[in-house]
Design a protein around this motif. Structure first.
Motif, PDB file in Angstrom:
ATOM      1  N   LYS A  59       0.833  -1.211   0.000  1.00 32.73           N
ATOM      2  CA  LYS A  59       0.000   0.000   0.000  1.00 32.73           C
ATOM      3  C   LYS A  59       0.863   1.254   0.000  1.00 32.73           C
ATOM      4  O   LYS A  59       0.587   2.215  -0.725  1.00 32.73           O
ATOM      5  CB  LYS A  59      -0.929   0.016   1.214  1.00 32.73           C
ATOM      6  N   GLN A  60       1.889   1.255   0.824  1.00 36.19           N
ATOM      7  CA  GLN A  60       2.752   2.437   0.928  1.00 36.19           C
ATOM      8  C   GLN A  60       3.539   2.651  -0.364  1.00 36.19           C
ATOM      9  O   GLN A  60       3.749   3.782  -0.784  1.00 36.19           O
ATOM     10  CB  GLN A  60       3.690   2.295   2.121  1.00 36.19           C
ATOM     11  N   ALA A  61       3.966   1.566  -0.993  1.00 37.34           N
ATOM     12  CA  ALA A  61       4.708   1.688  -2.257  1.00 37.34           C
ATOM     13  C   ALA A  61       3.812   2.286  -3.334  1.00 37.34           C
ATOM     14  O   ALA A  61       4.254   3.136  -4.111  1.00 37.34           O
ATOM     15  CB  ALA A  61       5.225   0.325  -2.695  1.00 37.34           C
ATOM     16  N   LYS A  62       2.562   1.858  -3.397  1.00 35.96           N
ATOM     17  CA  LYS A  62       1.638   2.418  -4.385  1.00 35.96           C
ATOM     18  C   LYS A  62       1.387   3.896  -4.114  1.00 35.96           C
ATOM     19  O   LYS A  62       1.265   4.693  -5.040  1.00 35.96           O
ATOM     20  CB  LYS A  62       0.313   1.664  -4.357  1.00 35.96           C
ATOM     21  N   LYS A  63       1.338   4.230  -2.836  1.00 42.63           N
ATOM     22  CA  LYS A  63       1.097   5.625  -2.458  1.00 42.63           C
ATOM     23  C   LYS A  63       2.286   6.509  -2.835  1.00 42.63           C
ATOM     24  O   LYS A  63       2.130   7.639  -3.281  1.00 42.63           O
ATOM     25  CB  LYS A  63       0.838   5.690  -0.951  1.00 42.63           C
ATOM     26  N   LYS A  64       3.505   5.993  -2.680  1.00 37.40           N
ATOM     27  CA  LYS A  64       4.708   6.790  -2.904  1.00 37.40           C
ATOM     28  C   LYS A  64       5.282   6.640  -4.313  1.00 37.40           C
ATOM     29  O   LYS A  64       6.289   7.252  -4.629  1.00 37.40           O
ATOM     30  CB  LYS A  64       5.776   6.404  -1.892  1.00 37.40           C
TER      31      LYS A  64
END
Length: 160
Positions: free
Chosen positions: A51-56
């Protein structure tokens, strides 16, 4: 960790979850690799990292690219361990095992797509055309006065 997740602070939740996982794995023989709680920590860690990778992923600065690559790599690793552990704990056909498999495959696709998008595009330079034959002297009227002027300059410099 759950409080951080509820407050949408995934960076801190990932850090806390990583500490728990590394401490549980760090004590050799204390917990088997397919221990149910450890498997769930791996699953949670992988899910949060994805999730964090997709966000960043939209941050294309060098630091942003490294951070996204790190999160995708961690997600792929953790979800792979979670999938393998869930196969042992719950069985291959369990819905929770299938959920881990779906997320694991998604993380692999995301990682491969992201690293492929970062590769430098090789631009092919068009081949340089070799001159076929030397160009003939132009016979246009504009070229004649220039050559006459050049000849008169050469004659002047030779006589001096």
């Amino acid at each position: 960790m759950n409080v951080c997740t509820q407050m949408q602070d995934l960076d801190r939740a990932i850090r806390y979850n990583s500490v728990v996982v590394h401490r549980m794995e760090g004590i050799e023989g204390a917990v088997p690799t397919n221990y149910p709680r450890l498997v769930e920590y791996h699953f949670t860690l992988g899910d949060m990292c994805l999730k964090q990778a997709k966000k960043k992923a939209s941050n294309r600065t060098p630091l942003g690219r490294n951070t996204t690559r790190k999160y995708l790599s961690e997600a792929k690793s953790s979800l792979g361990k979670a999938y393998e552990g869930r196969k042992v704990v719950f069985g291959k056909n369990s819905p929770s095992t299938q959920a881990a498999k779906r997320l694991f495959e998604e993380s692999k696709r995301e990682y491969n797509a992201y690293t492929k998008s970062l590769e430098k595009k090789k631009t092919k330079k068009p081949p340089v055309a070799a001159p076929a034959a030397p160009a003939a002297q132009p016979t246009s009227p504009a070229a004649a006065p220039a050559s006459a002027a050049t000849q008169s300059q050469e004659e002047t410099s030779a006589s001096a």
